[in-house]
Design a protein around this motif. Structure first.
Motif, PDB file in Angstrom:
ATOM      1  N   VAL A 198      -3.342  -2.165  -5.864  1.00 15.43           N
ATOM      2  CA  VAL A 198      -2.842  -0.750  -5.926  1.00 15.43           C
ATOM      3  C   VAL A 198      -3.552  -0.198  -7.125  1.00 15.43           C
ATOM      4  CG1 VAL A 198      -1.115   1.118  -5.823  1.00 15.43           C
ATOM      5  CG2 VAL A 198      -0.908  -0.827  -4.112  1.00 15.43           C
ATOM      6  N   TRP A 220       0.887  -1.397   0.082  1.00 13.68           N
ATOM      7  CA  TRP A 220      -0.252   0.241  -0.002  1.00 13.68           C
ATOM      8  C   TRP A 220       0.931   1.311   0.211  1.00 13.68           C
ATOM      9  CZ3 TRP A 220      -0.200   3.586   4.149  1.00 13.68           C
ATOM     10  CH2 TRP A 220       0.688   3.349   5.386  1.00 13.68           C
ATOM     11  N   GLY A 246       1.626   2.902  -3.267  1.00 15.69           N
ATOM     12  CA  GLY A 246       0.649   3.788  -4.205  1.00 15.69           C
ATOM     13  C   GLY A 246       0.908   5.215  -4.090  1.00 15.69           C
ATOM     14  N   SER A 306      -4.691   3.092  -0.853  1.00 16.05           N
ATOM     15  CA  SER A 306      -4.427   1.965  -1.534  1.00 16.05           C
ATOM     16  C   SER A 306      -4.202   0.863  -0.620  1.00 16.05           C
ATOM     17  CB  SER A 306      -3.061   2.356  -2.157  1.00 16.05           C
ATOM     18  OG  SER A 306      -2.973   3.231  -3.221  1.00 16.05           O
TER      19      SER A 306
END
Length: 353
Positions: A237, A223, A226, A232
């Motif tokens: 993503v 995450w 992103g 995200s």
């Protein structure tokens, strides 16, 4: 004179080792400001307050490392280890690609290429690595300074040889970042841990990539990679970061909180001043070894000195309050900003005794 006094004053304010610590090539000492920041970060979490300041520390570290490396901040990714960064580079190579390495370089800059199983990994003596680049070499991977003995690679020669043959370059600055000026912009990829000469806690590393990402795929992306990390967190993503942050790993927040202060200190002192200080001490040790009849591994201009045949004395030296390393039978001493001529003389006296 004023510059020297400022250097000494800053160092005295941050370090008070209880031993003669000559083992930075294994782990750097933590400055007092870093220890305080680690405590503050722990209290922040213990009290249940927002961790926003710790995420800001990550970005401050990214920017500081970019300045030290001499590259735009958009080219710097944060992670946890050089091995993970090497793995991303290894994953990008086509089957059968040739990777040129130095004999017995540190495992983290080598092993991911070997475990692929379908790459041609060729190792040569460090002194011959530039002349060994040839047509068909896809990547040259080498440490700027060798962990085992401090030998410094001829990076300008390597860069020119790689350019001539169309090879890409990957340099591990782990044993030089913080005391040897970096020019990461001269290479396609580079990486460094931060717990040695950069004086940070364990758990943080940096990767520098080209502006166009050099064909790398962010195979470890989560995450934080992103463009909008907090959007995200669930599912794939949707948009990777438009900068090198797409190669980020989830940060060890406490580590970056401390590292921010360590990098601030390195910048305050200046790498050029640290380099002059460290190498002068290493040269003093080399001269003293000659007087004792010992010949270190040739590594001119290095802050690391490795002495064949003396590694077995590491235990007795440690018991005497002098911390060095035993590397394959060699005694390795590493001199950094908190060391003094007295430290060098104490080690020489112990070896003479």
């Amino acid at each position: 004179m004023e510059t020297t006094q400022t250097f000494d004053r800053l160092v005295r304010a941050e370090f008070a080792p209880r031993s003669t610590y000559l083992n930075t090539a294994s782990n750097g000492l933590l400055p007092a400001r870093t220890v305080a920041a680690l405590h503050e970060a722990a209290v922040l979490r213990a009290e249940g307050r927002p961790l926003t300041p710790l995420h800001e520390d990550v970005e401050a570290c990214r920017a500081a490392y970019a300045r030290l490396a001499g590259v735009p901040v958009t080219r710097v990714a944060t992670g946890a280890s050089v091995a993970a960064h090497t793995g991303v580079i290894a994953a990008s190579l086509p089957a059968g690609a040739e990777v040129l390495t130095a004999d017995d370089d540190f495992t983290s800059v080598l092993n991911p290429f070997h475990v692929r199983g379908d790459l041609k990994v060729r190792a040569v003596p460090l002194e011959r690595i530039a002349e060994s680049v040839r047509p068909g070499t896809a990547l040259v991977a080498v440490s700027a300074a060798q962990s085992a003995d401090g030998r410094v690679a001829d990076l300008p020669a390597l860069r020119e040889a790689a350019r001539e043959h169309g090879a890409r370059t990957y340099v591990d600055f782990s044993q030089s970042a913080g005391w040897l000026p970096m020019a990461a912009d001269a290479f396609d990829f580079s990486a460094s841990v931060s717990f040695k000469w950069l004086l940070g806690p364990h758990g943080a590393a940096f990767l520098v990539v080209p502006e166009d990402f050099g064909g790398l795929t962010p195979v470890l992306a989560g995450w934080v990679a992103g463009e909008a990390p907090w959007d995200s967190c669930y599912g794939p993503v949707q948009e990777l970061a438009r900068s090198a942050r797409r190669f980020d790993l989830t940060p060890a927040l406490f580590t970056f909180a401390g590292l921010r202060r360590s990098l601030e200190l390195i910048e305050e002192l200046g790498v050029a001043a640290v380099h002059a200080h460290d190498v002068a001490l290493a040269d003093r040790f080399r001269a003293g070894l000659a007087d004792l009849g010992h010949t270190p591994v040739p590594a001119p201009g290095s802050a690391i000195v490795s002495v064949p045949g003396l590694g077995g004395r590491q235990g007795e030296l440690s018991r005497a309050g002098i911390e060095v390393s035993d590397r394959a039978g060699n005694l390795r001493a590493a001199f950094h900003l908190y060391n003094t001529p007295d430290d060098v003389d104490r080690l020489l006296a112990a070896l003479a005794g």
